[in-house]
Design an enzyme around this catalytic site. Sequence first.
Site, PDB file in Angstrom:
ATOM      1  N   ALA A  42      30.286  40.881  43.543  1.00 30.43           N
ATOM      2  CA  ALA A  42      31.802  41.428  42.875  1.00 30.43           C
ATOM      3  C   ALA A  42      32.544  41.833  44.074  1.00 30.43           C
ATOM      4  O   ALA A  42      33.932  42.435  43.894  1.00 30.43           O
ATOM      5  CB  ALA A  42      30.939  41.861  41.088  1.00 30.43           C
ATOM      6  N   LYS A  43      31.486  42.458  45.401  1.00 33.34           N
ATOM      7  CA  LYS A  43      32.124  43.242  45.918  1.00 33.34           C
ATOM      8  C   LYS A  43      33.777  42.615  46.921  1.00 33.34           C
ATOM      9  O   LYS A  43      34.285  43.339  47.685  1.00 33.34           O
ATOM     10  CB  LYS A  43      31.097  43.752  46.702  1.00 33.34           C
ATOM     11  CG  LYS A  43      30.185  44.862  46.160  1.00 33.34           C
ATOM     12  CD  LYS A  43      30.475  46.301  45.241  1.00 33.34           C
ATOM     13  CE  LYS A  43      30.045  47.435  44.580  1.00 33.34           C
ATOM     14  NZ  LYS A  43      30.455  47.961  43.727  1.00 33.34           N
ATOM     15  N   ASP A  44      32.887  41.342  47.205  1.00 28.81           N
ATOM     16  CA  ASP A  44      34.562  40.590  47.623  1.00 28.81           C
ATOM     17  C   ASP A  44      35.941  40.690  47.427  1.00 28.81           C
ATOM     18  O   ASP A  44      36.881  40.977  47.929  1.00 28.81           O
ATOM     19  CB  ASP A  44      34.134  38.386  47.202  1.00 28.81           C
ATOM     20  CG  ASP A  44      33.041  38.698  47.850  1.00 28.81           C
ATOM     21  OD1 ASP A  44      32.170  39.153  48.383  1.00 28.81           O
ATOM     22  OD2 ASP A  44      32.522  37.405  48.042  1.00 28.81           O
TER      23      ASP A  44
END
Length: 328
Positions: A42-44
């Site tokens: 999810a960090k993208d």
Amino acid sequence: MYYNSILETIGNTPLVKLNKLVEKFPATILAKLEGFNPGQSAKDRIVIKMIEIAEANGDLKPGGTITEATSGNTGVALAMACRVKGYKCVLCVKDKVSKEKYDMLKALGAEIVICPSNASPEDPRSYYNQAKRISEERENGYYLNQNFNTLNQTAHYETTGKEIWEQTEGKVTHFIASTGTGGTISGVAKYLKEKNPNVKIVGVDAYGSALKPYHETGIYNPDVLKPTYMEGVGKNIIPANVDFKMINKFIRVKDLESAVRARELALHEGILAGYSSGAVIQCLFQIKNQLKEDDMVVLLFSDHGSRYLSKIFNEEWLLDKFKIPSSY
Ligand SMILES: Cc1ncc(COP(=O)(O)O)c(C=O)c1O
């Protein structure tokens, strides 16, 4: 049709129904699979948002150096984005980071600084302080600061929250996510609660984290802090990205149970997801008696399980850490 760079493939991850693992549950249980992002987490979403805004307002200069304190996933996303956009990348990681994550950061050309897990947040050796210091030392340095840069939750408000609302056609009743910086849960919660204030938001926390005690008392108590094996579940600081009023309750989960749930997820559903996804499932099991037939629960699986092959998916690691039989 093609994408102009790997960064355009971020987001729009699938929402998948769980079946065998939750067959005794009355409710519909869906999982948002963030491992489908190009950096496999999810960090993208947050990294691309923070870079684009820093570029637009002049905080980030062409060819500059971006630094960050990261347990790994933000590092992978940042290293990937820096390659495409021509920035240098320095990542301060805790010494408990998995070997897969470390190797991936190296493969993406990042410079890595290993920091002691047990350093307190004020300690100059802590990964927060080292990332900040290095950004000040380097020419055109920029500290991403995912804990306090609230574009983190904005990214999840604008993308993850909206996607979940649309993918469930507004039927979501519960949202459960592991809470580290708080960006995911707070951004998603804001979007969902704007659409339907009755949606219940459950944060997954670790024993030994400051978050649940702070939610319940409003007091930061460093005496509760203890290290955990899980990455991305709980915090030893109170990040600005945790919007406590958006979270109905925090549930604490244990390292062993969460590891076992991630393994069950792989075996029952064929979904290889990370350690914090196991924590989310463990939380679901802890609140299952509160669910009803019409409920639609969305679980957020933050990353892909390939990053944990030497940890929770490795029998010697399990035996060493938890003294459980290797046939577990
Ligand atoms: C694997 C993993 N799960 C969960 C989280 C928690 O997400 P957030 O930082 O948005 O609270 C993180 C990030 O810290 C993570 O890396």
